[in-house]
Design an enzyme around this catalytic site. Structure first.
Site, PDB file in Angstrom:
ATOM      1  N   LYS A 194       0.838  -1.211   0.000  1.00 27.47           N
ATOM      2  CA  LYS A 194       0.000   0.000   0.000  1.00 27.47           C
ATOM      3  C   LYS A 194       0.869   1.256   0.000  1.00 27.47           C
ATOM      4  CE  LYS A 194      -2.323  -1.170   3.782  1.00 27.47           C
ATOM      5  NZ  LYS A 194      -1.873  -2.531   4.152  1.00 27.47           N
TER       6      LYS A 194
ATOM      7  N   ARG B  15      -9.519   0.242   9.643  1.00 23.94           N
ATOM      8  CA  ARG B  15      -8.985  -1.093   9.879  1.00 23.94           C
ATOM      9  C   ARG B  15      -9.926  -1.934  10.720  1.00 23.94           C
ATOM     10  NH1 ARG B  15      -3.202  -0.202   9.258  1.00 23.94           N
ATOM     11  NH2 ARG B  15      -2.026  -2.128   9.437  1.00 23.94           N
TER      12      ARG B  15
ATOM     13  N   ARG C  24      11.136  -6.016   3.861  1.00 18.50           N
ATOM     14  CA  ARG C  24      11.055  -4.615   4.290  1.00 18.50           C
ATOM     15  C   ARG C  24      11.864  -4.385   5.569  1.00 18.50           C
ATOM     16  NH1 ARG C  24       5.098  -2.487   5.065  1.00 18.50           N
ATOM     17  NH2 ARG C  24       5.189  -3.651   6.992  1.00 18.50           N
TER      18      ARG C  24
ATOM     19  N   ARG D 186      11.720  -1.240  10.784  1.00 22.33           N
ATOM     20  CA  ARG D 186      10.580  -1.036  11.686  1.00 22.33           C
ATOM     21  C   ARG D 186      10.560  -2.101  12.770  1.00 22.33           C
ATOM     22  NH1 ARG D 186       5.273  -0.307   8.021  1.00 22.33           N
ATOM     23  NH2 ARG D 186       4.401  -1.425   9.800  1.00 22.33           N
TER      24      ARG D 186
ATOM     25  N   ARG E 127       0.038  -9.761  13.552  1.00 21.85           N
ATOM     26  CA  ARG E 127      -0.556  -8.737  12.674  1.00 21.85           C
ATOM     27  C   ARG E 127      -1.405  -9.384  11.588  1.00 21.85           C
ATOM     28  NH1 ARG E 127       4.691  -5.920  11.116  1.00 21.85           N
ATOM     29  NH2 ARG E 127       3.461  -4.740   9.611  1.00 21.85           N
TER      30      ARG E 127
HETATM   31  P1  ADP Z   1       1.136  -2.491   7.867  1.00 18.83           P
HETATM   32  O1  ADP Z   1       0.164  -2.178   6.779  1.00 18.83           O
HETATM   33  O2  ADP Z   1       2.430  -3.031   7.374  1.00 18.83           O
HETATM   34  O3  ADP Z   1       0.545  -3.336   8.956  1.00 18.83           O
HETATM   35  P2  ADP Z   1       0.941   0.230   8.979  1.00 18.83           P
HETATM   36  O4  ADP Z   1       2.078   1.161   8.855  1.00 18.83           O
HETATM   37  O5  ADP Z   1      -0.294   0.509   8.208  1.00 18.83           O
HETATM   38  O6  ADP Z   1       1.574  -1.167   8.589  1.00 18.83           O
HETATM   39  O7  ADP Z   1       0.514   0.062  10.517  1.00 18.83           O
HETATM   40  C1  ADP Z   1       1.444  -0.284  11.527  1.00 18.83           C
HETATM   41  C2  ADP Z   1       0.712  -0.499  12.852  1.00 18.83           C
HETATM   42  O8  ADP Z   1       0.079   0.737  13.265  1.00 18.83           O
HETATM   43  C3  ADP Z   1      -0.432  -1.513  12.818  1.00 18.83           C
HETATM   44  O9  ADP Z   1       0.004  -2.863  12.982  1.00 18.83           O
HETATM   45  C4  ADP Z   1      -1.294  -1.021  13.997  1.00 18.83           C
HETATM   46  O10 ADP Z   1      -0.753  -1.432  15.236  1.00 18.83           O
HETATM   47  C5  ADP Z   1      -1.166   0.495  13.918  1.00 18.83           C
HETATM   48  N1  ADP Z   1      -2.261   1.088  13.119  1.00 18.83           N
HETATM   49  C6  ADP Z   1      -2.147   1.655  11.892  1.00 18.83           C
HETATM   50  N2  ADP Z   1      -3.340   2.063  11.430  1.00 18.83           N
HETATM   51  C7  ADP Z   1      -4.254   1.728  12.382  1.00 18.83           C
HETATM   52  C8  ADP Z   1      -5.663   1.840  12.493  1.00 18.83           C
HETATM   53  N3  ADP Z   1      -6.402   2.379  11.513  1.00 18.83           N
HETATM   54  N4  ADP Z   1      -6.267   1.382  13.623  1.00 18.83           N
HETATM   55  C9  ADP Z   1      -5.558   0.841  14.594  1.00 18.83           C
HETATM   56  N5  ADP Z   1      -4.224   0.671  14.557  1.00 18.83           N
HETATM   57  C10 ADP Z   1      -3.565   1.111  13.464  1.00 18.83           C
END
Ligand code: ADP
Length: 191
Positions: A14, A89, A128, A134, A146
């Site tokens: 994404k 999410r 990554r 990260r 996750r």
């Molecule tokens: P990825 O898509 O690789 O999981 P992101 O950068 O989108 O990574 O998100 C990293 C972390 O941030 C998630 O695993 C979660 O803990 C938190 N997070 C991100 N967006 C949300 C959301 N909309 N609601 C709750 N937690 C979130």
């Protein structure tokens, strides 16, 4: 204003694809993951709370991300729309987004889902980890958590948006340009 939701499992690409979509369609790219990592880096109280949850592979509370998104909707100017990445999410977040958009007389333009199989999620995240460093990409058990969180809490949004006729999916396997070409074809239909 256009409101696109970039959807897909962790590691689907994404963030990578968001860069060209943002430039080609003059959108503000809003990644809740990036916003949260910014809070962590700045050492804010919100960042401290979020770090423990993120490093364990859990979601942060709905209200936290909803507040971040709404404040961006209120302040970002001079764009043709928003590209939401990592939000919503959960079903609660999707309902909150609907409310926010309704209050502005707007609606979701389309959900753009980038799909890859679970086995590929792990490979992409491990790769990554070597580039971005990260913390939540470093441990296999956090990646597993996750993926489980995605299936339990985020995947139900597919039916939520299908029911509204807003769901569109592209194959996220293959090279970055291959996926970009599939996205461009879909965007041409949506805009
Ligand atoms: P990825 O898509 O690789 O999981 P992101 O950068 O989108 O990574 O998100 C990293 C972390 O941030 C998630 O695993 C979660 O803990 C938190 N997070 C991100 N967006 C949300 C959301 N909309 N609601 C709750 N937690 C979130």
């Amino acid at each position: 204003m256009k409101y696109y939701i970039l959807f897909g499992p962790p590691g689907a690409g994404k963030g990578t694809q968001a860069t060209s979509l943002r430039e080609n369609y003059h959108l503000c790219h809003l990644s809740t993951g990036e916003l949260l990592r910014g809070e962590i880096a700045a050492g804010t109280p919100l960042g401290l709370e979020a770090k423990a949850l993120i490093d364990a592979g859990n979601l942060v509370p709905d209200a936290v991300v909803e507040g971040m998104i709404e404040s961006k909707f209120n302040t970002v100017k001079d764009v043709e729309g928003f590209l939401l990445d990592g939000f919503p999410r959960t079903t609660a977040q999707a309902e909150a987004l609907e409310g926010m958009l309704q209050r502005r007389g707007e609606k979701v333009t389309g959900v753009i889902s980038i799909m890859i199989p679970d086995a590929m999620i792990k490979d992409r995240i491990r790769h990554r980890a070597t580039i971005e460093g990260r913390a939540d990409d470093a441990k296999d058990e956090v990646i597993e958590k996750r993926i489980a969180t995605y299936h339990a809490k985020t995947e139900p949004l597919i039916d939520f948006y299908k029911a509204r006729g807003q769901y569109h999916e592209v194959d996220g396997t293959g090279t970055i340009p291959e996926v970009a070409a599939r996205l461009a074809a879909l965007m041409a239909k949506l805009s």
